[in-house]
Design an enzyme around this catalytic site. Structure first.
Site, PDB file in Angstrom:
ATOM      1  N   LYS A 209       0.839  -1.194   0.000  1.00  0.00           N
ATOM      2  CA  LYS A 209       0.000   0.000   0.000  1.00  0.00           C
ATOM      3  C   LYS A 209       0.883   1.256   0.000  1.00  0.00           C
ATOM      4  O   LYS A 209       0.671   2.181  -0.753  1.00  0.00           O
ATOM      5  CB  LYS A 209      -0.909  -0.054   1.231  1.00  0.00           C
ATOM      6  CG  LYS A 209      -1.899   1.064   1.321  1.00  0.00           C
ATOM      7  CD  LYS A 209      -2.850   0.830   2.482  1.00  0.00           C
ATOM      8  CE  LYS A 209      -3.483   2.120   2.926  1.00  0.00           C
ATOM      9  NZ  LYS A 209      -4.329   1.959   4.107  1.00  0.00           N
ATOM     10  N   GLU A 215      10.481  -4.934   4.254  1.00  0.00           N
ATOM     11  CA  GLU A 215      10.473  -6.341   3.839  1.00  0.00           C
ATOM     12  C   GLU A 215      10.150  -6.472   2.356  1.00  0.00           C
ATOM     13  O   GLU A 215      10.841  -7.151   1.597  1.00  0.00           O
ATOM     14  CB  GLU A 215       9.402  -7.127   4.623  1.00  0.00           C
ATOM     15  CG  GLU A 215       9.702  -7.384   6.075  1.00  0.00           C
ATOM     16  CD  GLU A 215       9.201  -6.277   6.991  1.00  0.00           C
ATOM     17  OE1 GLU A 215       8.991  -5.137   6.503  1.00  0.00           O
ATOM     18  OE2 GLU A 215       9.027  -6.548   8.192  1.00  0.00           O
ATOM     19  N   GLY A 269      -4.864  -2.026   5.279  1.00  0.00           N
ATOM     20  CA  GLY A 269      -4.121  -3.172   4.748  1.00  0.00           C
ATOM     21  C   GLY A 269      -4.785  -4.499   5.057  1.00  0.00           C
ATOM     22  O   GLY A 269      -4.970  -5.354   4.185  1.00  0.00           O
ATOM     23  N   ARG A 270      -5.185  -4.686   6.319  1.00  0.00           N
ATOM     24  CA  ARG A 270      -5.730  -5.985   6.722  1.00  0.00           C
ATOM     25  C   ARG A 270      -7.148  -6.230   6.213  1.00  0.00           C
ATOM     26  O   ARG A 270      -7.726  -7.279   6.447  1.00  0.00           O
ATOM     27  CB  ARG A 270      -5.652  -6.144   8.244  1.00  0.00           C
ATOM     28  CG  ARG A 270      -6.327  -5.035   9.038  1.00  0.00           C
ATOM     29  CD  ARG A 270      -5.925  -5.115  10.502  1.00  0.00           C
ATOM     30  NE  ARG A 270      -6.393  -3.987  11.296  1.00  0.00           N
ATOM     31  CZ  ARG A 270      -5.792  -2.806  11.351  1.00  0.00           C
ATOM     32  NH1 ARG A 270      -4.716  -2.569  10.620  1.00  0.00           N
ATOM     33  NH2 ARG A 270      -6.263  -1.849  12.127  1.00  0.00           N
ATOM     34  N   GLU A 355      -4.882  -6.840  15.471  1.00  0.00           N
ATOM     35  CA  GLU A 355      -4.315  -5.548  15.054  1.00  0.00           C
ATOM     36  C   GLU A 355      -5.381  -4.455  15.168  1.00  0.00           C
ATOM     37  O   GLU A 355      -5.077  -3.302  15.446  1.00  0.00           O
ATOM     38  CB  GLU A 355      -3.797  -5.652  13.613  1.00  0.00           C
ATOM     39  CG  GLU A 355      -2.818  -4.561  13.245  1.00  0.00           C
ATOM     40  CD  GLU A 355      -2.120  -4.831  11.923  1.00  0.00           C
ATOM     41  OE1 GLU A 355      -1.401  -5.841  11.817  1.00  0.00           O
ATOM     42  OE2 GLU A 355      -2.306  -4.039  10.983  1.00  0.00           O
ATOM     43  N   HIS A 386      -6.453 -33.356  18.156  1.00  0.00           N
ATOM     44  CA  HIS A 386      -5.314 -34.185  18.554  1.00  0.00           C
ATOM     45  C   HIS A 386      -4.178 -33.333  19.075  1.00  0.00           C
ATOM     46  O   HIS A 386      -3.053 -33.805  19.201  1.00  0.00           O
ATOM     47  CB  HIS A 386      -4.841 -35.020  17.363  1.00  0.00           C
ATOM     48  CG  HIS A 386      -5.902 -35.939  16.862  1.00  0.00           C
ATOM     49  ND1 HIS A 386      -5.992 -37.257  17.246  1.00  0.00           N
ATOM     50  CD2 HIS A 386      -6.962 -35.708  16.056  1.00  0.00           C
ATOM     51  CE1 HIS A 386      -7.056 -37.807  16.661  1.00  0.00           C
ATOM     52  NE2 HIS A 386      -7.670 -36.881  15.941  1.00  0.00           N
ATOM     53  N   LYS A 514       8.170  -0.859  12.235  1.00  0.00           N
ATOM     54  CA  LYS A 514       8.795  -0.394  10.997  1.00  0.00           C
ATOM     55  C   LYS A 514       9.914   0.613  11.304  1.00  0.00           C
ATOM     56  O   LYS A 514      10.968   0.597  10.697  1.00  0.00           O
ATOM     57  CB  LYS A 514       7.749   0.226  10.054  1.00  0.00           C
ATOM     58  CG  LYS A 514       6.763  -0.823   9.496  1.00  0.00           C
ATOM     59  CD  LYS A 514       5.811  -0.242   8.464  1.00  0.00           C
ATOM     60  CE  LYS A 514       4.795  -1.276   7.989  1.00  0.00           C
ATOM     61  NZ  LYS A 514       3.903  -0.837   6.939  1.00  0.00           N
TER      62      LYS A 514
HETATM   63  C1  G6Q Z   1      -2.448  -3.890   8.024  1.00  0.00           C
HETATM   64  C2  G6Q Z   1      -1.185  -3.390   8.518  1.00  0.00           C
HETATM   65  C3  G6Q Z   1       0.047  -4.088   8.006  1.00  0.00           C
HETATM   66  C4  G6Q Z   1       0.390  -3.742   6.556  1.00  0.00           C
HETATM   67  C5  G6Q Z   1       1.804  -4.207   6.273  1.00  0.00           C
HETATM   68  C6  G6Q Z   1       2.232  -3.971   4.846  1.00  0.00           C
HETATM   69  O1  G6Q Z   1      -3.517  -3.414   8.274  1.00  0.00           O
HETATM   70  O2  G6Q Z   1      -1.118  -2.030   8.352  1.00  0.00           O
HETATM   71  O3  G6Q Z   1      -0.033  -5.470   8.138  1.00  0.00           O
HETATM   72  O4  G6Q Z   1      -0.507  -4.308   5.684  1.00  0.00           O
HETATM   73  O5  G6Q Z   1       2.678  -3.579   7.155  1.00  0.00           O
HETATM   74  O6  G6Q Z   1       2.154  -2.626   4.506  1.00  0.00           O
HETATM   75  P1  G6Q Z   1       2.268  -2.154   3.019  1.00  0.00           P
HETATM   76  O7  G6Q Z   1       1.153  -2.740   2.237  1.00  0.00           O
HETATM   77  O8  G6Q Z   1       2.250  -0.668   3.040  1.00  0.00           O
HETATM   78  O9  G6Q Z   1       3.585  -2.700   2.508  1.00  0.00           O
END
Ligand code: G6Q
Length: 545
Positions: A209, A215, A269-270, A355, A386, A514
């Site tokens: 986003k 990463e 994002g989530r 989150e 199990h 981050k």
């Molecule tokens: C989700 C969070 C987090 C995010 C990641 C990746 O709600 O904000 O999990 O999606 O940190 O972020 P980017 O999409 O910006 O790389």
């Protein structure tokens, strides 16, 4: 407009619920069923192909009425309107929360800053359709003219977990494309995936986003270098696509404009799998199934928006969770799907729920004085039986659990499905009924055990029972039913955030991670280590030796 700011513990419903809890906390589910032959039907709701039986919960009609009163006291209905209408309810980031707009009907009007966002959403949906069709059909070729066989999603957190969960859940509907997910900054993760791939036939989708996540950018650059060992810079346009709000950064990476999919800051994002973040899903299962997933979610949105609270599945599940979290002081909740396809479902909602509602500051900016975000965990049944079921049955903690099952299996293996579902039903029954000392004694006597040995063994074989569960029984796992199921839990998150008077749609804890990594990386890369506590300092020195 922002959400109302009401401390739930100051409402009259909360006070009544506290008294009610004190009066009823000793109640036994078994007795409640004996007293009321209509209990099961009274606490069951049917919606489309979903059936929710919540009768195996420690509630009475009175509990439900009070919980519904609490929803009114905190003005849940008003909050739902603001959520769907695009009000800036993500206040700390100054944004609307509109993942529901990603699956809205074509003719709906949803305004963000006075602009209807639905046409843009449909533009991207069409782009997803065209792009994935051209890859699936083989029309879109790699730089040497070969068809694409593999798709790699490069993203983390919200840009990874949804696509991973859904492609696994809808594997049955999958086409010939192989999908891979690179998320961790751990270089071994990317290497393990790259070793299976041929650059001539692989499509990489960079999903971020912000397009600033360490990463994802590190993985994307490593992959680009790997690609350029065989191909040239001009070939990037055939093999890389990107999904982001940050179009400038995408251009710097060398991605062709026709392979760029925009996102919007009003989608968290989530909650973004419904956007182009789900491109790898559309590629894996085809755009038609992807659209069905969105339509299923949209139907659940309509149910959540319009059903009376007493019949509203996300509202009911949210309220029940509050009942255990805030009155019974249960700290965790298990989600147990009885299908291997949903093996990533709990992990997905671990992010979604924890989150969003793992917050300790209320909407006044003050520390909350009550418990919020439940801890979510779970694995598919019967495997889970199990493993950790022992603790749910006989441990010291109260763990309300959602059991999710399907009436029909996908390949139609009746023998397996009947056995699977026998376990599904038997477990919630056993969790509720438990086993008394007398029952254990009888069982052991029938096996011919001696009295002395029985006496010794009985305490260990007693099951207290009275463990609460929800049973969610769905006809069949389809893209549409999965879409509705995910949306159900998304709305449950919303309900709980409203009730707890917190902001569910920011994630400062993630942002902290981050930032921290950047500072510490300088210490690792450089010759000097900056100020740290002595433990961290010692660890860094040891690592650098
Ligand atoms: C989700 C969070 C987090 C995010 C990641 C990746 O709600 O904000 O999990 O999606 O940190 O972020 P980017 O999409 O910006 O790389």
């Amino acid at each position: 407009m922002s959400l109302e700011n009401i401390n739930p513990t100051t409402t009259s419903a909360w006070r009544k619920l506290s008294e009610h809890y004190n009066q009823t906390k000793g109640q036994q589910l078994k007795d409640l069923f004996e007293k009321d032959p209509k209990r099961a039907t009274a606490f069951t709701r049917q919606w489309n192909d979903f059936l929710l039986d919540f009768s195996k919960n420690r509630i009475t009609n009175n509990t439900l009425e009070l919980l519904l009163e609490l929803a009114d006291d905190v003005k849940l209905a008003d909050a739902i309107t603001k959520y769907f209408e695009g009000d800036s309810i993500n206040e700390t980031e100054g944004r609307a929360v509109l993942h529901t707009a990603l699956r809205a009907g074509k003719d709906e009007v949803i305004l963000v800053d006075g602009v209807n966002v639905v046409p843009e959403v449909y533009e991207v949906r069409n782009h997803i359709r065209e792009f994935s069709e051209s890859v699936i059909s083989g029309e879109k070729k790699g730089y040497t003219g070969k068809t694409i066989t593999d798709v790699v999603n490069i993203g983390i957190g919200g840009s990874d977990l949804g696509p991973v969960m859904v492609t696994e859940a809808l594997k049955y509907y999958k086409n010939h494309l192989r999908t891979h997910f690179v998320s961790n900054i751990d270089g071994d993760h990317v290497q393990e995936i790259l070793k299976e791939l041929n650059p001539e036939t692989t499509l990489f989708i960079i999903v971020s986003k912000t397009f600033t996540t360490q990463e994802t950018l590190t993985n994307a650059l490593t992959i680009k270098e790997w690609f350029l060992q065989k191909a040239s810079v001009a070939d990037i346009v055939h093999h890389f696509a990107a999904v982001s709000t940050n179009t400038e950064k995408i251009a710097e990476f060398g991605i062709a404009p026709e392979n760029v999919f925009p996102m919007w800051d009003w989608v968290g994002g989530r909650f973004s799998l419904w956007s182009a973040v789900g491109l790898s899903v559309a590629l894996a299962i085809g755009p038609q199934h992807f659209e069905e997933l969105l339509e299923g979610a949209h139907e659940m949105d309509t149910h959540f928006k319009t059903a009376e609270f007493k019949d509203n599945i996300p509202v009911l599940m949210g309220l029940l969770s509050i009942w255990y979290n805030n009155f019974y002081k249960a700290e965790t909740e298990a989600i147990i799907p009885y299908t291997q396809y949903l093996s990533r479902f709990s992990a997905y909602f671990q992010q979604g729920i924890m989150e969003s509602n793992g917050k300790s500051t209320d909407r006044n900016g003050k520390p909350v004085t009550y418990q919020t975000g439940t801890i979510i965990w779970g694995e598919p049944g019967t495997n889970a039986q199990h493993a950790f079921f022992q603790l749910i049955h006989q441990g010291t903690k109260l763990i309300p659990a959602d059991f999710i099952g399907f009436k029909r299996s996908l390949y139609g293996n009746t023998d397996h499905h009947q056995k699977l579902m026998a376990n599904f039903f038997a477990q919630t029954e056993a969790l509720m009924n438990g086993k008394t000392a007398n029952e254990v004694r009888e069982e052991l006597l029938a096996k011919g055990m001696e009295e002395k040995a029985i006496k010794k063994l009985v305490p260990f074989k007693v099951f207290e029972g009275n463990k609460p569960t929800n049973t969610l029984l769905i006809d069949k796992l389809t893209p549409a039913s999965l879409g509705a199921l995910i949306a159900l839990y998304e709305h449950k998150i919303f309900v709980q955030g409203v009730l707890w008077n917190i902001f569910s749609y920011d994630q400062w804890g993630v942002e902290l991670g981050k930032q921290l990594a950047t500072t510490t990386l300088k210490d690792i890369e450089g010759s000097e280590i900056s100020n740290h506590d002595t433990s961290t300092l010692q660890l860094l020195q040891y690592f650098k030796k």
